[in-house]
Design a protein around this motif. Structure first.
Motif, PDB file in Angstrom:
ATOM      1  N   SER A  13      48.593   5.537  24.701  1.00 25.18           N
ATOM      2  CA  SER A  13      47.446   6.050  25.014  1.00 25.18           C
ATOM      3  C   SER A  13      46.236   4.981  25.203  1.00 25.18           C
ATOM      4  O   SER A  13      45.376   5.169  25.646  1.00 25.18           O
ATOM      5  CB  SER A  13      47.166   6.803  23.796  1.00 25.18           C
ATOM      6  OG  SER A  13      46.951   6.331  22.560  1.00 25.18           O
ATOM      7  N   PHE A  14      46.447   3.551  25.016  1.00 25.99           N
ATOM      8  CA  PHE A  14      45.677   2.758  25.172  1.00 25.99           C
ATOM      9  C   PHE A  14      45.443   2.094  26.653  1.00 25.99           C
ATOM     10  O   PHE A  14      46.350   2.329  27.428  1.00 25.99           O
ATOM     11  CB  PHE A  14      46.154   1.438  24.346  1.00 25.99           C
ATOM     12  CG  PHE A  14      45.889   1.315  22.785  1.00 25.99           C
ATOM     13  CD1 PHE A  14      45.711   2.435  22.061  1.00 25.99           C
ATOM     14  CD2 PHE A  14      45.672   0.251  22.089  1.00 25.99           C
ATOM     15  CE1 PHE A  14      45.321   2.615  20.958  1.00 25.99           C
ATOM     16  CE2 PHE A  14      45.608   0.114  20.546  1.00 25.99           C
ATOM     17  CZ  PHE A  14      45.453   1.282  20.080  1.00 25.99           C
ATOM     18  N   SER A  15      44.114   1.906  26.798  1.00 24.71           N
ATOM     19  CA  SER A  15      43.753   1.464  28.259  1.00 24.71           C
ATOM     20  C   SER A  15      44.364  -0.050  28.233  1.00 24.71           C
ATOM     21  O   SER A  15      44.697  -0.504  27.232  1.00 24.71           O
ATOM     22  CB  SER A  15      42.359   1.600  28.488  1.00 24.71           C
ATOM     23  OG  SER A  15      41.586   0.705  27.783  1.00 24.71           O
ATOM     24  N   LEU A  16      44.288  -0.482  29.605  1.00 30.68           N
ATOM     25  CA  LEU A  16      44.469  -1.923  29.588  1.00 30.68           C
ATOM     26  C   LEU A  16      43.822  -3.007  28.664  1.00 30.68           C
ATOM     27  O   LEU A  16      43.852  -4.040  28.318  1.00 30.68           O
ATOM     28  CB  LEU A  16      44.718  -2.487  31.154  1.00 30.68           C
ATOM     29  CG  LEU A  16      45.793  -1.859  32.108  1.00 30.68           C
ATOM     30  CD1 LEU A  16      45.680  -2.095  33.439  1.00 30.68           C
ATOM     31  CD2 LEU A  16      47.144  -2.240  31.178  1.00 30.68           C
ATOM     32  N   LEU A  17      42.506  -2.679  29.098  1.00 34.49           N
ATOM     33  CA  LEU A  17      41.486  -3.247  28.038  1.00 34.49           C
ATOM     34  C   LEU A  17      41.512  -3.323  26.642  1.00 34.49           C
ATOM     35  O   LEU A  17      41.451  -4.181  25.891  1.00 34.49           O
ATOM     36  CB  LEU A  17      39.960  -2.755  28.372  1.00 34.49           C
ATOM     37  CG  LEU A  17      38.858  -3.440  27.944  1.00 34.49           C
ATOM     38  CD1 LEU A  17      38.842  -4.875  28.584  1.00 34.49           C
ATOM     39  CD2 LEU A  17      37.436  -2.636  28.436  1.00 34.49           C
ATOM     40  N   ALA A  18      42.152  -2.137  26.088  1.00 34.56           N
ATOM     41  CA  ALA A  18      42.260  -1.794  24.620  1.00 34.56           C
ATOM     42  C   ALA A  18      43.724  -2.880  24.211  1.00 34.56           C
ATOM     43  O   ALA A  18      43.843  -3.103  23.011  1.00 34.56           O
ATOM     44  CB  ALA A  18      42.539  -0.597  24.453  1.00 34.56           C
ATOM     45  N   MET A  19      44.570  -3.035  25.280  1.00 35.79           N
ATOM     46  CA  MET A  19      45.707  -3.600  25.016  1.00 35.79           C
ATOM     47  C   MET A  19      45.596  -5.144  24.756  1.00 35.79           C
ATOM     48  O   MET A  19      46.512  -5.948  24.215  1.00 35.79           O
ATOM     49  CB  MET A  19      46.886  -3.376  25.888  1.00 35.79           C
ATOM     50  CG  MET A  19      47.345  -1.930  25.899  1.00 35.79           C
ATOM     51  SD  MET A  19      48.606  -1.666  27.423  1.00 35.79           S
ATOM     52  CE  MET A  19      48.886   0.423  27.282  1.00 35.79           C
ATOM     53  N   LEU A  20      44.746  -5.618  25.662  1.00 31.24           N
ATOM     54  CA  LEU A  20      44.360  -6.861  25.715  1.00 31.24           C
ATOM     55  C   LEU A  20      44.325  -7.723  24.208  1.00 31.24           C
ATOM     56  O   LEU A  20      44.866  -8.681  24.058  1.00 31.24           O
ATOM     57  CB  LEU A  20      43.141  -7.345  26.608  1.00 31.24           C
ATOM     58  CG  LEU A  20      43.044  -7.414  27.876  1.00 31.24           C
ATOM     59  CD1 LEU A  20      41.872  -7.751  28.415  1.00 31.24           C
ATOM     60  CD2 LEU A  20      44.080  -8.548  28.266  1.00 31.24           C
ATOM     61  N   PRO A  21      43.454  -7.192  23.212  1.00 27.93           N
ATOM     62  CA  PRO A  21      43.452  -7.767  21.919  1.00 27.93           C
ATOM     63  C   PRO A  21      44.997  -7.681  21.319  1.00 27.93           C
ATOM     64  O   PRO A  21      45.211  -8.664  20.521  1.00 27.93           O
ATOM     65  CB  PRO A  21      42.283  -7.146  21.210  1.00 27.93           C
ATOM     66  CG  PRO A  21      42.245  -5.992  21.943  1.00 27.93           C
ATOM     67  CD  PRO A  21      42.279  -6.181  23.421  1.00 27.93           C
ATOM     68  N   VAL A  22      45.565  -6.862  21.510  1.00 26.24           N
ATOM     69  CA  VAL A  22      46.631  -6.761  20.794  1.00 26.24           C
ATOM     70  C   VAL A  22      47.968  -7.636  21.341  1.00 26.24           C
ATOM     71  O   VAL A  22      48.525  -8.259  20.817  1.00 26.24           O
ATOM     72  CB  VAL A  22      47.483  -4.841  21.115  1.00 26.24           C
ATOM     73  CG1 VAL A  22      48.876  -5.130  20.518  1.00 26.24           C
ATOM     74  CG2 VAL A  22      46.410  -4.117  20.550  1.00 26.24           C
ATOM     75  N   ALA A  23      47.721  -7.793  22.735  1.00 26.44           N
ATOM     76  CA  ALA A  23      48.490  -8.774  23.296  1.00 26.44           C
ATOM     77  C   ALA A  23      48.133 -10.220  22.779  1.00 26.44           C
ATOM     78  O   ALA A  23      49.089 -11.138  22.601  1.00 26.44           O
ATOM     79  CB  ALA A  23      48.441  -8.798  24.844  1.00 26.44           C
ATOM     80  N   GLY A  24      46.913 -10.453  22.755  1.00 22.67           N
ATOM     81  CA  GLY A  24      46.339 -11.742  22.293  1.00 22.67           C
ATOM     82  C   GLY A  24      47.059 -12.042  20.678  1.00 22.67           C
ATOM     83  O   GLY A  24      47.457 -13.122  20.580  1.00 22.67           O
TER      84      GLY A  24
END
Length: 335
Positions: free
Chosen positions: A45-56
């Protein structure tokens, strides 16, 4: 000065240590990329922008694991090999998944960019950054116990101006800027231009990869084939896209910093450790214990004009990147 010379001799490690370092690096690269590929699956349900900190956070966890392995096993992962494996991984995902949705011109561009990155990485890893070697008898001639005493500013030895010692390589480098773990070498007078070109090439290549992966998703969504695509392939494309965006974000900041240093004729090491170098220290009242202030003796230009020049360079780079992305957006809208 006849006993001084330039030479590049990389510190050698035992074969078993090199092998273990390569295995650890391969494992960390594979695990970190697979973990990032799991982010869209775990957070659909996360957008790509919201996934960025998780990937970080995932990549930060990989760095922590690498530090722990170094502490308990005594063998460190290889940062240059990590960079190399990530280039090959992104290139592989592009060739086997994204390439079919890319135009032949853009396909030629991104393949050429990846090949140039590999060549540039080899050149900067194996090249001489400007190491200054010396014979033991040279110290006796100049009357110093250690070479670090020799490279201090001296009217008698002007040819050793801005020669700094690198604690990582245990070498003295002319025009030393910093030690770059990602490239496995010092950045000095002889390879600074190559470093700037390679850093710019990374930003351009990763931006191009992001555009190609965006086009892949646009095609999948518009054609309604997103559900029929291999879920692993889709997650790998998203993971590599997140990795590329994270890389571009910090690399652009790093590139702007080095452009700033070029404009003001100062090195990163000199900026951070200016209190170690007497030529950067100035007292308002030399005979008193007044506070030592920073002064750059190598910046001979007008500060106002330098700031204006730096501002123009940043605006020009920003305008060019915006034009590229806007042009790509218009082309995508026409298709």
């Amino acid at each position: 000065m006849s006993r001084l010379a330039s030479g590049f001799h990389r510190l050698r490690r035992p074969p078993w240590e090199v092998l273990w370092s390569a295995l650890i690096t391969c494992g960390l690269t594979l695990l970190s990329q697979l973990a990032v590929a799991m982010v869209p699956r775990l957070f659909p349900s996360f957008s790509l922008l919201a996934m960025l900190p998780v990937a970080g956070l995932v990549f930060l966890a990989g760095i922590v694991v690498g530090r722990l392995l170094r502490r308990f096993i005594g063998v460190a992962a290889s940062a240059p090999l990590f960079v190399l494996l990530n280039i090959l991984y992104l290139w592989g995902v592009y060739v086997f998944v994204i390439r079919r949705d890319t135009s032949s011109l853009l396909d030629m561009v991104i393949n050429a960019e990846c090949a140039m990155l590999l060549w540039g990485l080899y050149r900067i890893f194996s090249g001489d950054p400007g190491i200054v070697a010396y014979e033991s008898s040279f110290l006796e001639e100049v009357g110093c116990k250690d070479f670090t005493e020799v490279i201090r500013p001296s009217e008698k030895l002007p040819s050793l101006s801005r020669v700094r010692h690198c604690n990582c390589c245990k070498a003295n480098v002319r025009g030393y800027d910093h030690h770059c773990p990602a490239f496995g070498n010092c950045i000095g007078q002889k390879n600074h231009r190559l470093f700037m070109a390679l850093l710019t090439a990374f930003v351009v290549a990763e931006s191009t990869y992001t555009m190609c992966s965006t086009k892949y998703f646009t095609r999948c969504i518009n054609s309604g084939t997103i559900r029929s695509e291999n879920p692993l392939s889709v997650n790998m494309v998203i993971g590599t896209m997140l990795f590329s965006v994270l890389q571009v974000l910090w690399q652009v900041v790093f590139l702007i910093w080095h452009i700033y240093c070029i404009c003001f004729n100062i090195k990163t090491d000199e900026w951070i450790n200016w209190k170690k170098y007497p030529e950067f220290q100035m007292k308002e009242q030399p005979q008193s214990d007044s506070e030592v202030k920073f002064v750059n003796p190598y910046d001979k230009g007008n500060h106002a004009s330098k700031h204006q020049e730096f501002r123009k360079i940043v605006l020009l780079v920003t305008a060019n990147m915006t034009e590229i992305h806007c042009g790509y957006g218009k082309k995508k809208g026409q298709n």
